[in-house]
Each structure stands twice: as C-alpha cells, then as structure tokens.
Design a protein around this motif. Structure first.
Motif, PDB file in Angstrom:
ATOM      1  N   ALA A  24       0.843  -1.202   0.000  1.00 24.70           N
ATOM      2  CA  ALA A  24       0.000   0.000   0.000  1.00 24.70           C
ATOM      3  C   ALA A  24       0.878   1.253   0.000  1.00 24.70           C
ATOM      4  CB  ALA A  24      -0.918  -0.009   1.214  1.00 24.70           C
ATOM      5  N   HIS A  25       2.161   1.107  -0.376  1.00 24.52           N
ATOM      6  CA  HIS A  25       3.047   2.280  -0.442  1.00 24.52           C
ATOM      7  C   HIS A  25       3.283   2.689  -1.901  1.00 24.52           C
ATOM      8  CE1 HIS A  25       5.928  -1.261  -0.116  1.00 24.52           C
ATOM      9  NE2 HIS A  25       6.096  -0.830  -1.348  1.00 24.52           N
ATOM     10  N   GLY A  68       1.883   0.256  11.167  1.00 29.36           N
ATOM     11  CA  GLY A  68       1.092   0.643   9.984  1.00 29.36           C
ATOM     12  C   GLY A  68       1.362  -0.364   8.882  1.00 29.36           C
ATOM     13  N   ASN A  74       4.753  -6.107   3.390  1.00 31.39           N
ATOM     14  CA  ASN A  74       6.154  -5.939   3.822  1.00 31.39           C
ATOM     15  C   ASN A  74       6.510  -7.013   4.848  1.00 31.39           C
ATOM     16  OD1 ASN A  74       6.587  -3.554   2.304  1.00 31.39           O
ATOM     17  ND2 ASN A  74       5.611  -2.326   3.899  1.00 31.39           N
ATOM     18  N   PHE A 113      -0.885   2.938  16.745  1.00 32.34           N
ATOM     19  CA  PHE A 113       0.424   2.759  17.393  1.00 32.34           C
ATOM     20  C   PHE A 113       0.488   3.540  18.703  1.00 32.34           C
ATOM     21  CE2 PHE A 113       5.130   3.891  17.431  1.00 32.34           C
ATOM     22  CZ  PHE A 113       5.507   2.677  17.998  1.00 32.34           C
ATOM     23  N   GLU A 114      -0.089   4.739  18.692  1.00 33.43           N
ATOM     24  CA  GLU A 114      -0.003   5.572  19.892  1.00 33.43           C
ATOM     25  C   GLU A 114      -0.742   4.939  21.083  1.00 33.43           C
ATOM     26  OE1 GLU A 114      -1.064   6.148  16.869  1.00 33.43           O
ATOM     27  OE2 GLU A 114      -2.283   7.949  16.680  1.00 33.43           O
ATOM     28  N   ALA A 128       6.749   2.065   7.138  1.00 37.43           N
ATOM     29  CA  ALA A 128       6.760   2.178   5.676  1.00 37.43           C
ATOM     30  C   ALA A 128       5.537   2.998   5.279  1.00 37.43           C
ATOM     31  CB  ALA A 128       6.724   0.792   5.028  1.00 37.43           C
TER      32      ALA A 128
HETATM   33  C1  LIG Z   1       0.116   3.940   3.208  1.00 41.85           C
HETATM   34  S1  LIG Z   1      -0.310   2.548   4.210  1.00 41.85           S
HETATM   35  C2  LIG Z   1       1.229   1.678   4.213  1.00 41.85           C
HETATM   36  C3  LIG Z   1       1.022   0.227   4.519  1.00 41.85           C
HETATM   37  C4  LIG Z   1       2.301  -0.617   4.542  1.00 41.85           C
HETATM   38  N1  LIG Z   1       3.252  -0.145   5.495  1.00 41.85           N
HETATM   39  C5  LIG Z   1       2.945  -0.686   3.176  1.00 41.85           C
HETATM   40  O1  LIG Z   1       4.074  -0.210   3.026  1.00 41.85           O
HETATM   41  O2  LIG Z   1       2.323  -1.264   2.257  1.00 41.85           O
HETATM   42  C6  LIG Z   1      -0.389   3.272   5.813  1.00 41.85           C
HETATM   43  C7  LIG Z   1      -0.709   2.294   6.945  1.00 41.85           C
HETATM   44  O3  LIG Z   1      -0.658   3.001   8.199  1.00 41.85           O
HETATM   45  C8  LIG Z   1      -1.756   2.590   8.992  1.00 41.85           C
HETATM   46  N2  LIG Z   1      -2.021   3.613  10.023  1.00 41.85           N
HETATM   47  C9  LIG Z   1      -2.772   4.738   9.924  1.00 41.85           C
HETATM   48  N3  LIG Z   1      -2.793   5.376  11.114  1.00 41.85           N
HETATM   49  C10 LIG Z   1      -2.033   4.643  11.977  1.00 41.85           C
HETATM   50  C11 LIG Z   1      -1.705   4.762  13.374  1.00 41.85           C
HETATM   51  N4  LIG Z   1      -2.132   5.805  14.094  1.00 41.85           N
HETATM   52  N5  LIG Z   1      -0.946   3.794  13.951  1.00 41.85           N
HETATM   53  C12 LIG Z   1      -0.499   2.743  13.212  1.00 41.85           C
HETATM   54  N6  LIG Z   1      -0.770   2.596  11.881  1.00 41.85           N
HETATM   55  C13 LIG Z   1      -1.538   3.520  11.288  1.00 41.85           C
HETATM   56  C14 LIG Z   1      -2.859   2.392   7.963  1.00 41.85           C
HETATM   57  O4  LIG Z   1      -3.925   1.590   8.481  1.00 41.85           O
HETATM   58  C15 LIG Z   1      -2.083   1.659   6.881  1.00 41.85           C
HETATM   59  O5  LIG Z   1      -1.992   0.308   7.183  1.00 41.85           O
END
Ligand SMILES: C[S@@+](CC[C@H](N)C(=O)[O-])C[C@H]1O[C@@H](n2cnc3c(N)ncnc32)[C@H](O)[C@@H]1O
Length: 269
Positions: A24-25, A68, A74, A113-114, A128
């Motif tokens: 999803a990046h 995330g 990944n 995460f927080e 990522a």
């Molecule tokens: C752009 S996607 C990237 C996903 C993955 N890391 C990749 O590289 O394919 C962003 C990710 O961050 C997660 N996310 C959004 N807010 C977050 C938070 N407060 N804590 C942890 N993850 C979060 C989203 O649910 C999503 O899975």
C-alpha cells in the motif's frame, strides 16, 4: 469509513490482484520516470521500494515491529528473509488481509500505534509510509518504549507552509527537533528520496487520463446510444465523478512542491 482509507485499500487491492503483493506504499524509481507508464512498472517500483527499505535495516536486527503494516505485504517479505515480525495497525480490514497471508502465529494487532500496549520489545520499529499518520511526539515516545535499537522510516514530511497543525504530517525540521529534544536516538542516515518517488504520480495520472478516461468516455457514449434511460440515470448519479477522470491534476509536481519523501534510520544513543 473515510475516503482516504478506501483509497489505500484500493491501492493495496490492485497490488494484491495484479502482482500478488498487497503493497500500500508508493513506488521507488531510482532511474526516474519509466519509459512505459504501466501498472506493471508500478508493481516493480513498489517491490523496489521494499528492497530499498530492507537495505537500510541495520545489521544484526532480528525482530521488527511493523507499524502501519497495511495488508502485511512488507511483513510477509521480511519474514521470508528471516526477520521476526509483529504488525500493529488500526485498519481491521487490512489486518484481516495480513492475517490471511502471514504465517500462523504472527502477531497482527488491531490498534493505533499511539495506543498500542504490549510487554514485548523489538530491535526496531519500522514505518513504511505510515509515520505521517501518527502524532510525532506520541510516535517517538512509543518507539522509545518498544524499540531497543532504533527505527527505520520511509515516508514523507510536509514542506514548510504545508504542514498540518495537529501533530501528524509535520515538517522534516519538526521531526529533527523532536528527535533532538527527546535525546534517545541519533540519526544514522537521512536521505531525500522525493525525486525517486514522484514518478508514482506520473504513472497514476497516465493510467487515469490516458487509459481509463478515454475508455469510460467511449463507454458512456455507447450506453447513451443503446440504453438512453439507464444512461440518464448513470449520468445523474456518477456523471460528475466520471468527468473528473478527464481532468489532469499535475499531482507529481504538487506532491514534490508540498512534500519531501525521506528514508531515515535512527539508532539508540
Ligand atoms: C500507506 S499505508 C502503508 C502500509 C504498509 N506499510 C505498506 O508499506 O504497504 C499506511 C498504513 O498506516 C496505517 N495507520 C494509519 N494510522 C495509523 C496509526 N495511528 N498507527 C499505526 N498505523 C496507522 C494504515 O492503516 C495503513 O496500514
């Protein structure tokens, strides 16, 4: 569900359906805009993004908290390379996709995460394209709590004048100042990758404007000829949204104007 979340899931779904990845990046294009602007080029660049990320994981790291974690793409690739990975992410739908593809027993936590609570500790936290979603101070405090060695982040900051005021999506300078103020980590490397990321939007725009939009225009004309009443209804419901497909947004230029995409490695002092 917010539209931004749906967009993300659509990106991941396309990567999953076309390439079997589920990234999803954005894509990483070290050689600039590719000659052929195709979904295939995009898939290769998303894989290249992952390879670039793996390159900077410090030697000796074995356990990773993937923050995330999206659809687990990944994490799956990291596990295949011998890392021990735990995922934390708030998207229940994407976490379901992650559980389906990850080895049994892999921890996938439905949490921001927080707000993440665990007794486990990890060598590093990995972000990522996820750091910008999280409040800067809260994210660094959690990294300090959970990572024994440091963190790796491949994500964008907002340029001065375009930062959000709520603690998320801040500037690179604000990040550097917060790291210095916290005093727990030092910066090992910090590279500007913006030019290698922006071709992502050139491809998105080309697929949308040069491929999908002309097809949709022909499709609308054909429906109008063969089924005028259905076409009327469709135009009433979707006409304005479909018109947007024909609009060019110069998103690549706008992204680079407003963001800087960086690959950052922090190490505990
Ligand atoms: C752009 S996607 C990237 C996903 C993955 N890391 C990749 O590289 O394919 C962003 C990710 O961050 C997660 N996310 C959004 N807010 C977050 C938070 N407060 N804590 C942890 N993850 C979060 C989203 O649910 C999503 O899975």
């Amino acid at each position: 569900m917010k539209l931004k979340n749906l967009e993300l899931e659509a990106t991941a779904l396309m990567s999953e359906v076309i390439f079997g990845h589920g990234f999803a990046h954005y894509g990483y294009f070290p050689d600039g805009v590719p000659e052929v602007l195709s979904a295939e080029a995009m898939g290769r660049a998303q894989q290249a993004y992952f390879e670039k990320l793996v390159q900077v994981i410090p030697d000796g790291v074995t356990s990773i908290l993937d923050v995330g974690s999206g659809t687990g793409a990944n994490a799956r690739a990291l596990i295949a390379r011998g890392f021990d990975v735990t995922c934390v992410s708030p998207s229940v739908q994407m976490n379901e996709m992650a559980r389906a593809k990850l080895p049994t027993g892999t921890g996938v936590h439905d949490a921001l995460f927080e707000a993440f609570e665990s007794d486990a500790r990890f060598d590093i936290c990995l972000f990522a394209e996820s750091f910008h979603y999280i409040d800067l101070e809260a994210a660094l405090a959690q990294v300090n709590r959970y990572a024994t060695r440091g963190m790796v982040m491949f994500d964008y900051f907002r340029r001065p004048g375009f930062a959000h005021g709520d603690g998320t999506r801040g500037t690179h300078q604000a990040f550097l100042e917060a790291v210095a103020a916290q005093g727990a980590f030092r910066i090992v490397s910090d590279e500007d990758m913006t030019d290698a990321i922006t071709p992502t939007f050139v491809i998105h725009e080309s697929i949308k404007n040069d491929k999908v939009a002309p097809f949709i225009t022909r499709f609308r004309a054909e429906i109008g000829r063969e089924y005028p009443w259905r076409a009327w209804l469709m135009e009433k419901m979707l006409g304005r949204a479909l018109d947007k497909l024909n609009r060019r947004t110069d998103r690549a230029e706008k992204f680079a104007r407003e963001h800087e995409y960086r690959l950052v490695v922090l190490e505990r002092v």
